[in-house]
Design an enzyme around this catalytic site. Structure first.
Site, PDB file in Angstrom:
ATOM      1  N   ARG A 102       9.210   6.702   0.667  1.00  0.00           N
ATOM      2  CA  ARG A 102       7.961   6.506  -0.090  1.00  0.00           C
ATOM      3  C   ARG A 102       8.203   7.053  -1.486  1.00  0.00           C
ATOM      4  O   ARG A 102       8.499   8.247  -1.647  1.00  0.00           O
ATOM      5  CB  ARG A 102       6.795   7.248   0.568  1.00  0.00           C
ATOM      6  N   HIS A 129       3.216  -2.078  -0.156  1.00  0.00           N
ATOM      7  CA  HIS A 129       3.021  -1.190   1.004  1.00  0.00           C
ATOM      8  C   HIS A 129       3.052  -2.040   2.288  1.00  0.00           C
ATOM      9  O   HIS A 129       2.042  -2.216   2.962  1.00  0.00           O
ATOM     10  CB  HIS A 129       1.686  -0.455   0.873  1.00  0.00           C
ATOM     11  N   GLN A 132       1.756  -0.776   5.896  1.00  0.00           N
ATOM     12  CA  GLN A 132       0.306  -0.763   6.059  1.00  0.00           C
ATOM     13  C   GLN A 132      -0.193  -2.149   6.436  1.00  0.00           C
ATOM     14  O   GLN A 132      -0.991  -2.309   7.357  1.00  0.00           O
ATOM     15  CB  GLN A 132      -0.361  -0.297   4.756  1.00  0.00           C
ATOM     16  N   ASP A 224      -9.286  -0.726  -1.427  1.00  0.00           N
ATOM     17  CA  ASP A 224      -8.398   0.429  -1.527  1.00  0.00           C
ATOM     18  C   ASP A 224      -8.898   1.279  -2.696  1.00  0.00           C
ATOM     19  O   ASP A 224      -9.713   0.818  -3.507  1.00  0.00           O
ATOM     20  CB  ASP A 224      -6.957  -0.068  -1.767  1.00  0.00           C
ATOM     21  N   CYS A 264      -6.947   0.931   3.819  1.00  0.00           N
ATOM     22  CA  CYS A 264      -5.696   1.578   4.247  1.00  0.00           C
ATOM     23  C   CYS A 264      -5.854   3.086   4.398  1.00  0.00           C
ATOM     24  O   CYS A 264      -5.095   3.714   5.112  1.00  0.00           O
ATOM     25  CB  CYS A 264      -4.596   1.256   3.251  1.00  0.00           C
ATOM     26  N   ARG A 292      -0.659   1.895  12.568  1.00  0.00           N
ATOM     27  CA  ARG A 292       0.529   2.243  11.790  1.00  0.00           C
ATOM     28  C   ARG A 292       1.642   2.686  12.748  1.00  0.00           C
ATOM     29  O   ARG A 292       2.801   2.304  12.592  1.00  0.00           O
ATOM     30  CB  ARG A 292       0.226   3.381  10.794  1.00  0.00           C
TER      31      ARG A 292
HETATM   32  N1  NVA Z   1      -2.883   2.232  -3.423  1.00  0.00           N
HETATM   33  C1  NVA Z   1      -2.780   3.526  -2.784  1.00  0.00           C
HETATM   34  C2  NVA Z   1      -2.429   3.362  -1.324  1.00  0.00           C
HETATM   35  C3  NVA Z   1      -2.379   4.639  -0.560  1.00  0.00           C
HETATM   36  C4  NVA Z   1      -1.969   4.459   0.864  1.00  0.00           C
HETATM   37  C5  NVA Z   1      -1.751   4.367  -3.503  1.00  0.00           C
HETATM   38  O1  NVA Z   1      -0.688   3.847  -3.861  1.00  0.00           O
HETATM   39  O2  NVA Z   1      -2.012   5.542  -3.733  1.00  0.00           O
HETATM   40  N1   CP Z   2      -2.425   4.456   4.284  1.00  0.00           N
HETATM   41  C1   CP Z   2      -1.436   5.342   4.026  1.00  0.00           C
HETATM   42  O1   CP Z   2      -0.293   4.969   3.751  1.00  0.00           O
HETATM   43  O2   CP Z   2      -1.814   6.633   4.145  1.00  0.00           O
HETATM   44  P1   CP Z   2      -0.984   7.934   3.707  1.00  0.00           P
HETATM   45  O3   CP Z   2      -0.891   7.920   2.221  1.00  0.00           O
HETATM   46  O4   CP Z   2      -1.784   9.077   4.239  1.00  0.00           O
HETATM   47  O5   CP Z   2       0.375   7.859   4.341  1.00  0.00           O
END
Ligand code: NVA
Ligand code: CP
Length: 305
Positions: A102, A129, A132, A224, A264, A292
């Site tokens: 990540r 992502h 997800q 989101d 998400c 997930r």
């Molecule tokens: N769009 C959000 C998704 C978090 C799971 C981010 O990138 O922070």
């Molecule tokens: N939805 C998601 O990826 O959550 P986290 O950022 O908590 O891993």
């Protein structure tokens, strides 16, 4: 399939196989049937951003598959001090059977996959992502009994979620509509790729700035956060710009009466979604979070066995 980086890279058949395997693993888990498919294998989990769901579901999932998950915060490994992706990849492939990452730059994940001769799983970048959305497709299937021809509407920021939703719905034979403010549109290259995918599937992709147009007759409504990780300094400006893009009871009335609501998570109630929607009867947010686990176990089992 060597890596799982983008739903644009996989075929509809591969997507179906992953979903079928996720359903099987979920059913076995509920029945207490062990499935140590990855016994003796180790997954490195590189995080340069925060996480609740992703970290826990990958760690628990790897453990349930009989393998070992190794959490690697970028603060603690030399990558965080400037060691190259190339050297990191060449070293890690000597120890690990797969890497989940990540991070911010999508190109870092592509580089890791190019240099490391082990599977690489994208656990979120600024661009995509996919893990997800795989879980979300599983959730939609469980609630609707099918994916083909369903309409998913995404209202909000043209971000990593919006991009992966376009890619995922195209491969699932669904219709998709995305509504974002003018200045927060999706990435041009992703939109072009998605348009090509929808042309092949024969389903519809609508990209608009009008949330009502997008949500009309939707089976699934998705939103989101307006402030993704790394964009904290833009928070005030973004809250102003997204006025009119909140998923609330009035907007939900334009979706199908039996539409489900998805997010998400993490969610910010009172901003992108109101409490009555996210905590109401149409919301399936915790099913998505649970899935997930099952969806990623299918990915790991497929890539690493
Ligand atoms: N769009 C959000 C998704 C978090 C799971 C981010 O990138 O922070
Ligand atoms: N939805 C998601 O990826 O959550 P986290 O950022 O908590 O891993």
């Amino acid at each position: 399939m060597k890596d799982f980086i983008s739903l644009h890279d996989i075929t509809s058949e591969q997507l179906t196989d992953l979903l079928k395997l996720a359903i099987k693993l979920k059913s076995e888990l509920k029945q207490g049937i062990p499935h140590p498919i990855l016994k003796g294998k180790t997954l490195g989990m590189i995080f340069t951003k925060s996480s609740t769901r992703t970290r826990i579901s990958f760690e628990v999932g790897m453990t349930q598959l009989g393998g070992y998950p190794l959490f690697l915060s970028s603060n603690d490994i030399q990558l965080g001090r400037g060691e190259t992706i190339y050297d990191t990849a060449k070293v890690m492939e000597r120890y690990l059977d797969g890497i989940m990452i990540r991070t911010y730059a999508h190109s870092d994940v592509l580089d890791l996959a190019k240099y490391a001769n082990i599977p690489i799983i994208n656990a979120l970048t600024d661009l995509l992502h996919p893990c997800q959305v795989l879980a979300d497709l599983l959730t939609a299937y469980e609630h609707k009994g099918r994916l083909e021809n369903l309409k998913m509407a995404y209202i909000g920021d043209g971000n990593n979620m919006a991009h992966s939703i376009m890619y995922g719905t195209a491969k699932a034979g669904m219709n998709c509509a995305i509504a974002t403010p003018e200045n927060y549109r999706c990435n041009d290259e992703v939109v072009q790729n998605a348009k090509d995918d929808f042309k092949k599937s024969g389903k519809s992709l609508v990209i608009t700035t009008d949330p009502i147009e997008a949500i009309k007759d939707a089976d699934i409504v998705y939103t989101d956060t307006w402030v993704s990780m790394g964009m904290e300094s833009e928070k005030q400006e973004r809250i102003k710009s997204f006025d009119g893009y909140q998923v609330n009871g009035a907007l939900m009335k334009h979706a199908k009466p039996d539409a489900i609501f998805m997010h998400c998570l993490p969610a910010y109630r009172g901003f992108e979604v109101t409490e009555d929607v996210i905590d109401g009867p149409q919301s399936v947010i915790f099913d998505e979070a649970e899935n997930r686990l099952h969806a990623q176990k299918a990915v790991m089992a497929t890539l690493m066995k």
